[in-house]
Scaffold this active site. Structure first.
Site, PDB file in Angstrom:
ATOM      1  CE  LYS A 282       0.994  -5.985 -10.693  1.00  0.00           C
ATOM      2  NZ  LYS A 282       1.226  -7.432 -10.809  1.00  0.00           N
TER       3      LYS A 282
ATOM      4  NE  ARG B  63      -7.538  28.609  -6.988  1.00  0.00           N
ATOM      5  CZ  ARG B  63      -7.083  29.744  -7.510  1.00  0.00           C
ATOM      6  NH1 ARG B  63      -7.931  30.726  -7.799  1.00  0.00           N
ATOM      7  NH2 ARG B  63      -5.804  29.901  -7.734  1.00  0.00           N
TER       8      ARG B  63
ATOM      9  NE  ARG C 163       1.655 -11.036 -14.922  1.00  0.00           N
ATOM     10  CZ  ARG C 163       1.978 -11.834 -13.907  1.00  0.00           C
ATOM     11  NH1 ARG C 163       1.456 -13.042 -13.822  1.00  0.00           N
ATOM     12  NH2 ARG C 163       2.788 -11.422 -12.961  1.00  0.00           N
TER      13      ARG C 163
ATOM     14  CB  ALA D 205     -24.292  48.114  -4.839  1.00  0.00           C
TER      15      ALA D 205
ATOM     16  CE1 TYR E 295      -9.946  33.993  -6.578  1.00  0.00           C
ATOM     17  CE2 TYR E 295      -9.294  36.193  -7.299  1.00  0.00           C
ATOM     18  CZ  TYR E 295      -8.959  34.926  -6.859  1.00  0.00           C
ATOM     19  OH  TYR E 295      -7.657  34.587  -6.680  1.00  0.00           O
TER      20      TYR E 295
ATOM     21  CG  ASP F  84       2.896  -7.407  -7.131  1.00  0.00           C
ATOM     22  OD1 ASP F  84       3.361  -7.919  -6.095  1.00  0.00           O
ATOM     23  OD2 ASP F  84       2.748  -8.039  -8.194  1.00  0.00           O
TER      24      ASP F  84
ATOM     25  CG  ASN G  85     -23.173  41.135   3.784  1.00  0.00           C
ATOM     26  OD1 ASN G  85     -23.750  40.113   4.131  1.00  0.00           O
ATOM     27  ND2 ASN G  85     -23.354  41.699   2.600  1.00  0.00           N
TER      28      ASN G  85
HETATM   29  C1  UD1 Z   1       4.927 -14.247  -7.180  1.00  0.00           C
HETATM   30  C2  UD1 Z   1       5.312 -15.631  -6.704  1.00  0.00           C
HETATM   31  C3  UD1 Z   1       4.055 -16.469  -6.614  1.00  0.00           C
HETATM   32  C4  UD1 Z   1       3.029 -15.822  -5.707  1.00  0.00           C
HETATM   33  C5  UD1 Z   1       2.759 -14.389  -6.142  1.00  0.00           C
HETATM   34  C6  UD1 Z   1       1.926 -13.683  -5.090  1.00  0.00           C
HETATM   35  C7  UD1 Z   1       7.570 -15.965  -7.596  1.00  0.00           C
HETATM   36  C8  UD1 Z   1       8.377 -16.675  -8.607  1.00  0.00           C
HETATM   37  N1  UD1 Z   1       6.238 -16.218  -7.631  1.00  0.00           N
HETATM   38  O1  UD1 Z   1       4.418 -14.382  -8.496  1.00  0.00           O
HETATM   39  O2  UD1 Z   1       4.361 -17.757  -6.109  1.00  0.00           O
HETATM   40  O3  UD1 Z   1       1.833 -16.561  -5.693  1.00  0.00           O
HETATM   41  O4  UD1 Z   1       3.992 -13.668  -6.289  1.00  0.00           O
HETATM   42  O5  UD1 Z   1       1.556 -12.390  -5.478  1.00  0.00           O
HETATM   43  O6  UD1 Z   1       8.101 -15.243  -6.792  1.00  0.00           O
HETATM   44  N2  UD1 Z   1      10.116  -8.374  -8.693  1.00  0.00           N
HETATM   45  C9  UD1 Z   1      11.370  -7.816  -8.548  1.00  0.00           C
HETATM   46  N3  UD1 Z   1      12.376  -8.236  -9.353  1.00  0.00           N
HETATM   47  C10 UD1 Z   1      12.214  -9.211 -10.281  1.00  0.00           C
HETATM   48  C11 UD1 Z   1      10.928  -9.794 -10.410  1.00  0.00           C
HETATM   49  C12 UD1 Z   1       9.906  -9.357  -9.596  1.00  0.00           C
HETATM   50  O7  UD1 Z   1      11.587  -6.924  -7.712  1.00  0.00           O
HETATM   51  O8  UD1 Z   1      13.175  -9.535 -10.969  1.00  0.00           O
HETATM   52  C13 UD1 Z   1       9.034  -7.888  -7.822  1.00  0.00           C
HETATM   53  C14 UD1 Z   1       7.835  -7.396  -8.611  1.00  0.00           C
HETATM   54  O9  UD1 Z   1       7.951  -5.984  -8.863  1.00  0.00           O
HETATM   55  C15 UD1 Z   1       6.671  -7.700  -7.676  1.00  0.00           C
HETATM   56  C16 UD1 Z   1       7.161  -8.908  -6.876  1.00  0.00           C
HETATM   57  O10 UD1 Z   1       8.566  -8.959  -7.051  1.00  0.00           O
HETATM   58  O11 UD1 Z   1       6.409  -6.632  -6.805  1.00  0.00           O
HETATM   59  C17 UD1 Z   1       6.540 -10.219  -7.365  1.00  0.00           C
HETATM   60  O12 UD1 Z   1       6.872 -10.416  -8.731  1.00  0.00           O
HETATM   61  P1  UD1 Z   1       5.806 -10.845  -9.814  1.00  0.00           P
HETATM   62  O13 UD1 Z   1       6.471 -10.921 -11.131  1.00  0.00           O
HETATM   63  O14 UD1 Z   1       4.595 -10.033  -9.693  1.00  0.00           O
HETATM   64  O15 UD1 Z   1       5.507 -12.350  -9.333  1.00  0.00           O
HETATM   65  P2  UD1 Z   1       4.154 -13.150  -9.486  1.00  0.00           P
HETATM   66  O16 UD1 Z   1       4.064 -13.699 -10.854  1.00  0.00           O
HETATM   67  O17 UD1 Z   1       3.025 -12.367  -8.976  1.00  0.00           O
HETATM   68 CA    CA Z   2       2.571 -10.243  -8.650  1.00  0.00          CA
END
Ligand code: UD1
Ligand code: CA
Length: 469
Positions: free
Chosen positions: A26, A338, A19, A428, A371, A107, A382
């Site tokens: 992400k 730097r 998204r 100078a 520089y 995330d 100075n």
């Molecule tokens: C998820 C929850 C939702 C909650 C929200 C909160 C599920 C099904 N839903 O939704 O109820 O309100 O988080 O932020 O869990 N990820 C993996 N492997 C995968 C899929 C996802 O590691 O196969 C990781 C993603 O990188 C992310 C986290 O899991 O960091 C959550 O996945 P995401 O797809 O963002 O779930 P949401 O739709 O946010």
């Molecule tokens: Ca999420």
């Protein structure tokens, strides 16, 4: 023991983040100057040691792993991203030996260690099979919603797309942060089904599964919903960044730092600033910078990974990177320090002066258009306007050494390697190619020639040519 009461922390970070409409994974997008995932790992490291933290990687696994590997955590590969439940299935071999497992989302970066600890303690106190951290944000749209069974107890988590009309009214959301007792989790996890809108195995379905198995599933609400917000668009990410920045400036202001118009300043989370220091509008203080007390950092200065002593004045528009500035120094406007610049106590670095790998001693001054690279400059020196160290011969860099009390006249070029001795003078406009002994005067320029009347004669000659006289 593996962490407190045998806790592992699993951080889910394998998803793509479709998204965001970005080619970058992400969890590698940054807020507060660091990838989302780094914030989550650092919070987790306040709860268990790094060796008990398992980060699930998948999409762009190599880059994600490289970005946070220095933190010393373990990685689990989820080659195909088949949902949050599937992510935990992949972690099973590593974490099933722990009594309890805390699950965080890569995330959800604003989560505080104190809140993770609250979830852990509540989970233990309730002897729960699953504990869910929830919140009530202003806009619950897009999140999984909590269906409560009364009191702390939970019946199910329902994802946005599966909400009934009545459930759409539920304001309490699932934060994506959980604690599980290891045994019931792995006893039932294989029963997750992918018969949902995304054909994924949802970890959220564990709630209903465990309830069906008569296990105790409870929820605890975060006091501050801002802590558990996720971001699905770059605009939402920017708002998480703003929250994190505001949190940092509020902490600093509470500790005696004045920040004028804090909404215009960018201060990274690991920055330290002493009391009574003033930051003017539009200042950036980044990385692991440490600023002492009683300093004033004027507008439009950008300071990264540097140490600044007490009572330093940084005038507008300075760029200071990986450098050290001692107490009472005065910089700018428009100085560029730097990496490897060390400015001594009470020293001055002025307008359009650039320094690199240079030590400027106590009380020394380089005030204009200069520089200084690869140089060691003593105390009370100075450096005149327009001085240049010629440190580079096209292949190698060479040192310029200027000893205590020396005076370098304006517009001098110092061709390194070269040394100007203690108390010596450079006239100078000199080009200095040989060492100058202590207390000597060096002139490295051709003598001035004066031709009396030359200009007048030239004027006369050209006016004759014009009038044809
Ligand atoms: C998820 C929850 C939702 C909650 C929200 C909160 C599920 C099904 N839903 O939704 O109820 O309100 O988080 O932020 O869990 N990820 C993996 N492997 C995968 C899929 C996802 O590691 O196969 C990781 C993603 O990188 C992310 C986290 O899991 O960091 C959550 O996945 P995401 O797809 O963002 O779930 P949401 O739709 O946010
Ligand atoms: Ca999420």
């Amino acid at each position: 023991m593996n962490g407190q009461a045998g806790f592992a922390i699993v951080i889910m970070a394998a998803g793509k983040g479709t998204r965001l409409k970005s080619s970058r994974a992400k969890v590698l997008h940054e807020i507060g100057g660091q990838p989302l995932l780094a914030h989550v790992i650092k919070a987790a490291m306040q709860i268990v040691p790094a060796e008990d933290i398992y980060v699930i990687v998948g999409h762009q696994a190599k880059s994600v792993q490289a970005a946070v590997a220095p933190l010393g955590v373990k990685f689990v590969l989820q080659a195909e991203q088949r949902g949050t439940g599937h992510a935990i299935m992949c972690a099973r071999p590593g974490v099933q030996r722990y009594q309890n497992i805390l699950v965080l989302s890569g995330d959800v970066p604003l989560i505080r260690p104190e809140t993770i600890a609250r979830v852990r303690d509540f989970h233990l106190a309730k002897k729960a099979a699953m504990t869910i951290l929830t919140a009530e944000p202003d806009d619950p749209f897009g999140y999984g919603r909590m269906v409560r069974a009364g009191g702390d107890r939970v019946k199910a988590i329902v994802e946005q797309k599966a909400l009934s009309k009545a459930q759409q009214k539920i304001r309490e959301i699932n934060s994506g942060i959980y604690a599980f007792a290891g045994k019931p989790l792995f006893h039932h996890i294989d029963r997750l089904k992918s018969d949902n809108a995304h054909h994924e195995f949802y970890l959220t379905d564990m709630a209903a599964l465990l309830v069906k198995a008569k296990a105790n599933v409870v929820a605890i609400k975060a006091a501050d919903p801002a802590e558990v917000l996720g971001a699905n668009t770059l605009a939402e990410l920017a708002s998480l960044d703003a929250t994190m920045r505001a949190r940092k400036s509020n902490e600093l202001m509470a500790a005696g730092v004045s920040i004028y118009r804090p909404e215009t300043c960018i201060i990274d989370p690991e920055v330290e600033i002493g009391a009574d220091t003033i930051l003017e509008p539009y200042v950036q203080v980044l990385g692991k910078t440490k600023i002492g007390s009683d300093c004033r950092i004027r507008s439009y200065s950008v300071i990264s990974d540097s140490q600044i002593g007490d009572k330093v004045l940084v005038r507008p528009g300075c760029i200071i990177d990986q450098s050290q500035v001692a107490a009472g120094a005065l910089l700018g406007p428009y100085s560029h320090l730097r990496p490897g610049s060390e400015i001594g106590e009470g020293a001055h670095v002025g307008n359009f002066v650039e320094t690199k790998k240079t030590r400027l001693g106590r009380g020394s001054k380089a005030n204009h258009l200069t520089y200084l690279g690869d140089s060691e400059i003593g105390a009370q020196v100075n450096i005149g306007a327009g001085t240049i160290t010629c440190n580079y011969d096209g292949v190698h860099k060479h040192m310029t050494i200027i000893e205590d009390g020396a005076f370098v006249g304006s517009d001098s070029t110092l061709v390194a390697p070269v040394r100007v001795g203690q108390g010596a003078y450079v006239a100078a406009g000199s080009t200095i190619t040989e060492d100058v002994p202590a207390d000597a005067l060096a002139l490295g320029r051709s003598r001035q020639a004066v031709k009396p009347g030359w200009a007048r004669q030239r004027r006369d000659a050209s006016s004759k040519a014009r009038t044809g006289g």
